[in-house]
Design a protein around this motif. Sequence first.
Motif, PDB file in Angstrom:
ATOM      1  N   ALA A  53       0.850  -1.192   0.000  1.00  0.00           N
ATOM      2  CA  ALA A  53       0.000   0.000   0.000  1.00  0.00           C
ATOM      3  C   ALA A  53       0.881   1.236   0.000  1.00  0.00           C
ATOM      4  N   GLY A  54       0.779   2.042  -1.047  1.00  0.00           N
ATOM      5  CA  GLY A  54       1.615   3.228  -1.177  1.00  0.00           C
ATOM      6  C   GLY A  54       1.335   4.269  -0.106  1.00  0.00           C
ATOM      7  N   VAL A  55       2.253   5.225   0.020  1.00  0.00           N
ATOM      8  CA  VAL A  55       2.119   6.298   1.004  1.00  0.00           C
ATOM      9  C   VAL A  55       0.806   7.043   0.781  1.00  0.00           C
ATOM     10  N   GLY A  56       0.055   7.244   1.856  1.00  0.00           N
ATOM     11  CA  GLY A  56      -1.179   8.012   1.765  1.00  0.00           C
ATOM     12  C   GLY A  56      -2.426   7.195   1.507  1.00  0.00           C
ATOM     13  N   ILE A  57      -2.275   5.886   1.274  1.00  0.00           N
ATOM     14  CA  ILE A  57      -3.444   5.025   1.050  1.00  0.00           C
ATOM     15  C   ILE A  57      -4.303   4.957   2.316  1.00  0.00           C
TER      16      ILE A  57
END
Length: 656
Positions: A53-57
């Motif tokens: 899960a990428g940053v900010g998800i």
Amino acid sequence: MFQGVIIIKFINQVFNGIDSMTEHGLTPREGQENLMLDIAQAMEENQVLIAEAGVGIGKSFAYLMPGLIRSWQTGKPLIVSSSSIQLTEQLVSDVEKVGQILSKPFTYTVGKGRTNYSCFKRYESGSSRFKKDFSSIGALQEAWGGEELTPSEKRGLQVESCLFNRCELRHACEFYTMRQRLAGRGGSSVDCLIVNHNLLVEDLRQKLSGRKGLIEEGHATVIDEAHKFEDVVRDALNTKLSHHDVKKLRRLVEDVRLKRFDIVSLERDLLDLFDTFYTYLSSKYGREAEYVLDNRLDIADVVHGTREMMNKVLINLGALLEALTYHDYDDSREDLYEETVTLAETFHTYLDSLLTERSVYWAVYEREFSRRGLFLCSAPKNIDKFIQKLLFGRGNSVILTSATLGTGDKTTDLKKYYGYQRRTLGLPVRTEYSDPQPSPYDYKSNTRLYVPREEIDVRTDESIESIASEIKRLADVFEGKTLVLFTSKRQLDQVDLLLQDKSQDAAWTLMRQDGTKSVRTLQKEFTDGGGKVLFATGSFWEGVNIKGNALSCLIVVRLPYPVPDPVIQHKTTLIPGTVEDEMMIKLKQGTGRLIRSEEDMGVVAILDSRIIRRPEILSSLAFGPMLRDLQDVEAFVEGEMNHYLDSKKITTMVEY
């Protein structure tokens, strides 16, 4: 049929939670919803799931929402494990927020590994020297939570071998109280157990020994920051022995009054063995002593050269263990006796594993390059097998997540994309692989990737001048606001020395990580106003979370290939792409420090010219168009960045 109804009810509650998030000021994100539903299904079907899960998800909400609903339904707490104190603290806030969204006040308990707690018994024993006197356990715990104790002093005061119920100070001890809460003693059970990886692994090992653990049948477990879990397990299984342990063994044997064994001769032989290792390492690394502290050092040559000496010591240790077996000790000394046997067995197992090549072994210097700072270490060769047994052999749902788990091509085969973690973590055959959810932030518009047109061979000492000059030019463009990540303390020192002269008249202040200040303190100073340039290594590659315009430029001096130490060399024999995969994970972690919110903008600069010839690395990074000339960086700053920042009037926010 009944089970199907329960699953439908569970999924409907998750959807209701998603719908309620906007009412509580949270932005709905498609990637978060996809991840949440994947996790909900895995939890309900007791599956193992790996998900990037990428940053900010908002991955914590993605697992807390279904996890807490499930806990609500089953009465079994959700277990969440992370590797950082920062994430642990954030999870407390997120659990409370999920409770507001679902109109259910969830209860939780936070636990950390024993090295995060002080031990007043160790302080009273006087085994270490400290600058301050503590009149009570409360005074020590208060100092422990502040910044007056150095890292070295904390290591001498941290919980080591707890007496638990036999300790007269247990009712005032934070570590003992935490363990009681986690075990559900002294009160009702909670909905969520928030622990760190160290505590989780320690608990799983105890359960393998037949003791009661945190994880029971039906529990769902989330491993956040899962890219670090293998290292934590290796550290937990790591055998470490030192000069201090040799002295301690003699003292224990004398304390249990085992008079019919010649402990003096065994002590002398063990000290001679340690001195042989120390002499070898001094001749090999003495000139660069300060730069090899905490590194895993290869000792294969000296092990092969001391086999006869080790065999002799091993025989004597066997004789000691036999003498202890038949020793008629006084009942009042039972604790001492057990401690003596344990330490003697540890020495015996360690030397036997070296002679039989059953383990990966190395030496490490902690705190100082001296006999006192030398530790001989070993760990099992197949960590993945231990993780399988510890974590995946119970039939419970396990969710593994992080922003950096994949290293392959995510557009084709997910099993291959997660292939490195699949091998290192020993994932079971029936693992589910979630589609990687990219960050919702607008990297293409808000960021640029800069690689200087001048090729710099950052691996050589001759490149120091070019590195320093490039850093200064970038720092001038951004008026500070720059974090410079090094992979080598030696190179950091070289560039720092050169740039101290070059930056005397600069509009920014040069800072460096030198071990005298904590990461938290350095972060605060970096964001306290005025342009700063911070030289850092190690811990600043991940976990640092600075939002706003205090950080606008992040410089990676050298691609973070791992040092080819004994552990990496062994892993390479099992997984040929280990070096590249380790580098990619750390590079993604490091460059991920720049953009921490949807309003952040900036430039990532990579000075290592090798990246130009590695299109697969470039394509794996999410940043905007690549620039090769400094004038283009200036144009981006003076144009898009300044216009955007002026319109938003961004302020700096630091999360510790």
